[in-house]
Scaffold this active site. Structure first.
Site, PDB file in Angstrom:
ATOM      1  N   GLU A   1       0.791  -1.221   0.000  1.00  0.00           N
ATOM      2  CA  GLU A   1       0.000   0.000   0.000  1.00  0.00           C
ATOM      3  C   GLU A   1       0.830   1.281   0.000  1.00  0.00           C
ATOM      4  OE1 GLU A   1      -3.230   0.034  -0.379  1.00  0.00           O
ATOM      5  OE2 GLU A   1      -3.423  -2.147  -0.319  1.00  0.00           O
TER       6      GLU A   1
ATOM      7  N   SER B   1     -47.263 -24.120  42.522  1.00  0.00           N
ATOM      8  CA  SER B   1     -46.812 -24.508  43.864  1.00  0.00           C
ATOM      9  C   SER B   1     -45.353 -24.199  44.128  1.00  0.00           C
ATOM     10  CB  SER B   1     -47.066 -26.004  44.081  1.00  0.00           C
ATOM     11  OG  SER B   1     -48.457 -26.257  44.150  1.00  0.00           O
TER      12      SER B   1
END
Length: 685
Positions: free
Chosen positions: A94, A364
């Protein structure tokens, strides 16, 4: 002649003066432009380098289990945490002069401009790494002169205020590599299932190739183009002296293996749990004045991967393919650490978390909360009460309520609290509520962490109020902890993007919401659901799990027409499960009775496998005694139904089971069915 010479000389002088003036003007313009650029840079200041970063989730052992990102998945890493091969490959490809120029490679720019003019379009790129970083941070990838001018201005500011390594590090962390991955660390994890610092030369070349054009050089979609670009990059690295010829040849010969499947598997880890982690992290960070969305957080969670995988395995094995949904979680009594959480059958179809967000009737399973209030109010395991068919009136006599047991039968004699909880007698529960009162019941629910306000109706004793599974499991967990005010949590620590610890889990609570004695007595009462000694007109509710049980559990189940609950614990782990339908559908008999208990017992036995069974150890002030379950008297040979009971010292029985006065309190015949022994060894000390 002289006049002609004079005129020529004058023209030459004028020409030189004009050239000089032009040069001075140009230099002045350049100097002015430089001053303006410098002034512009000083006025605007250093550009922000902030970018969205993914937050990383770790399990309790530090292994990554997922991430959280906004628009971009990015894991920021320092330059020294990136493979030197990758850094060299990027520079060679690059911007070979990166460390020599001041942000602009003028030779490359001139060549690109000439080519653009020749073709009359933006055909050639010559952006330095600094310019590309500026574009990644602040601009789009539009090919226009306007964008290039802005890019140059940003690049100048970057070079003015930041050194080269900062710029290079930023660039490597902002490049797009396709598939939603930004930065070399995200790309490395996605394509090769490893950190960027561990990339080999050939892998680094593949990653670098992608940056040139993710849609063109993606090794998944375009393997041939990716390979060609990889070879070019290796050649450039050799030509510029970054690698030797031997290194290039070896890298060219090594086959690169992509591991994107590993990434897909990692993303599927505990999605419901991770949603809750992020919600908790947002609360924690906001309280500390930090902005959660800035990202970059490393969040170490409480997740135990063995627990999570075990829960998912048995849910997959036992849940029927009928649309029935499930919520499951486990947590540690002393810390409140949530070790597993499953919020539904399929996260992709429904991310709605049925553990933390769905309010359902626990049935319950609410009774232990009521009995905790009763123990605090003076009840004990040997508190006997008549439980024949009863019609209760309430609302100042304007309404009535008649509780029934699941099998439609009622006791023909008084039963103890110990037996009532073991067989889940409903009349006993409603009578207890009538005696203790709604105020104390509400107070106990609040102390145990339930966000509920009970209506003054007898039915609330049987769990008709809606709560979340998280609340119910936490309530049981507080009982298991010995009554400590333990809060559920999913987070051990949080560090920010700079590695600074911003949160660590505080030390465990020492505040008690119920006494250690009441917590233990209630715990021992809940072991009764696995014991057949309480069988009478009904059976203990946990007997279907007893064949798999290899250690003591304290637990309670709960069933309504649309919901099934089961919550229980050992001294070191609490687990809760709910099954039901999301909207308005009743449970069938099979779904009601089988899946919930099978998942729970298989989970508990598997995660405890290989560990010595843990006894529930009574605290000071609580003693054990062998009693006759029918009379509550101290057991002797003549009384066959015997069980070890734990009571507070003041509640210890004083009479033998053969005492005539105790016998007269019973209205039915004795069931001479012999002594039942739950296990061949003692779980209680």
């Amino acid at each position: 002649m002289r006049r002609v010479d004079y005129i020529k000389k004058k023209k030459r002088q004028n020409f030189v003066r004009r050239i000089a003036l032009l040069i001075v003007t140009a230099l002045t313009a350049l100097f002015t432009m430089f001053l303006c650029l410098r002034l512009y840079a000083q006025i605007t200041g250093a550009p922000s380098l902030s970018v969205p970063k993914a937050s990383v989730f770790l399990d309790k052992n530090g292994k990554q289990i997922g991430d959280k990102f906004s628009a971009e998945r990015r894991y920021w890493v320092n330059l020294d945490e990136i493979s030197p091969f990758l850094i060299d490959a990027v520079i060679a490809t690059e911007d070979r002069n990166f460390y020599e120029h001041n942000g602009f490679d003028y030779k490359r720019i001139a060549g690109a401009v000439l080519k653009d003019i020749k073709t009359m379009r933006k055909a050639e790129g010559a952006s330095s790494i600094t310019q590309q970083y500026a574009r990644n941070l602040f601009l789009t990838h539009e090919k226009s002169w306007n964008r290039k001018i802005k890019e140059a201005l940003y690049a100048y500011r970057l070079e003015t205020f930041y050194d080269k390594d900062v710029i290079l590090e930023g660039y490597l962390n902002t490049v797009y590599f396709g598939h939603g991955m930004y930065g070399v660390e995200a790309a490395s994890r996605f394509y090769f299932a490893k950190s960027a610092e561990d990339l080999t030369l050939e892998e680094a070349a593949v990653i670098t190739a992608i940056a040139k054009g993710p849609s063109v050089y993606d090794p998944l979609d375009n393997p041939e183009r990716s390979r060609d670009r990889q070879l070019l990059i290796l050649s450039l690295m050799e030509n510029q002296g970054f690698i030797t010829n031997a290194q290039r040849q070896r890298a060219e010969d090594v086959a690169v293996t992509l591991k994107t499947e590993d990434w897909k598997d990692m993303k599927r880890v505990a999605p419901y749990f991770l949603d809750e982690v992020w919600r908790e992290a947002e609360r924690i960070l906001s309280k500390k004045g930090r902005y959660p969305a800035e990202g970059g957080w490393t969040i170490r969670t409480t997740l135990d991967m063995q627990h999570q995988q075990t829960a998912e395995e048995y849910i997959d094995k036992w849940m029927p393919d009928s649309g029935l949904q499930v919520g499951f979680m486990s947590m540690e009594p002393e810390t409140g650490n949530i070790t597993s959480l499953v919020g539904g059958i399929d996260y992709k179809e429904s991310p709605f978390n049925r553990v933390t967000q769905a309010k359902r009737q626990p049935g319950s399973a609410m009774k232990p909360i009521l009995y905790a209030a009763a123990l605090e109010d003076g009840y004990n395991p040997l508190t006997f009460m008549s439980t024949e068919r009863t019609i209760f009136t309430y609302d100042e006599g304007r309404s009535t309520y008649e509780p029934k047991n699941i099998n439609g039968k009622f006791a023909g004699h008084p039963i103890s609290l110990a037996q009532a909880i073991a067989i889940s007698d409903n009349v006993y529960a409603v009578k207890t509520l009538e005696d203790v009162g709604y105020k104390k019941f509400n107070k106990m629910a609040e102390k145990l962490g339930l966000d509920v306000k009970f209506q003054e109706s007898p039915a609330v004793a049987l769990g008709t109020s809606t709560v979340t599974l998280l609340e119910m499991t936490n309530a049981y967990n507080r009982i298991s902890s010995g009554g400590l005010e333990v809060e559920p949590t999913t987070i051990l620590s949080i560090t920010d993007a700079d590695g600074k610890t911003v949160y660590e889990q505080p030390k465990k609570s020492t505040k008690r919401v119920i006494t250690e004695q009441d917590a233990f007595v209630l715990t021992h009462l809940m072991t009764g659901m696995f014991d057949p000694v309480f069988n009478d007109y009904s059976v203990s509710t946990g007997l279907s799990m007893r064949s798999k049980q290899k250690r003591p559990y304290a637990a309670k189940s709960g069933t309504t027409i649309s919901d099934q609950y089961l919550i229980g614990y050992t001294p070191s782990l609490t687990a809760g499960i709910w099954t039901g339908y999301d909207v308005g559908q009743q449970l069938t008999e099979l779904e009601d009775k089988s899946a919930t208990k099978k998942i729970w017992i298989d989970f508990m036995e598997t995660v405890h496998a290989g560990k010595t069974p843990e006894p529930f150890i009574p605290p000071k002030g609580v003693n054990g005694v062998i009693v006759d379950v029918e009379t509550g008297g101290i057991a002797v040979n003549e009384c066959p139904k015997q069980r070890l009971m734990y009571l507070k010292e003041k509640d210890m029985p004083q009479k033998l089971c053969t005492d005539k006065n105790l016998r007269e309190e019973r209205n039915g015949d004795d069931d001479d069915s012999g002594t039942f022994e739950l296990f061949p060894f003692s779980f209680f000390e």
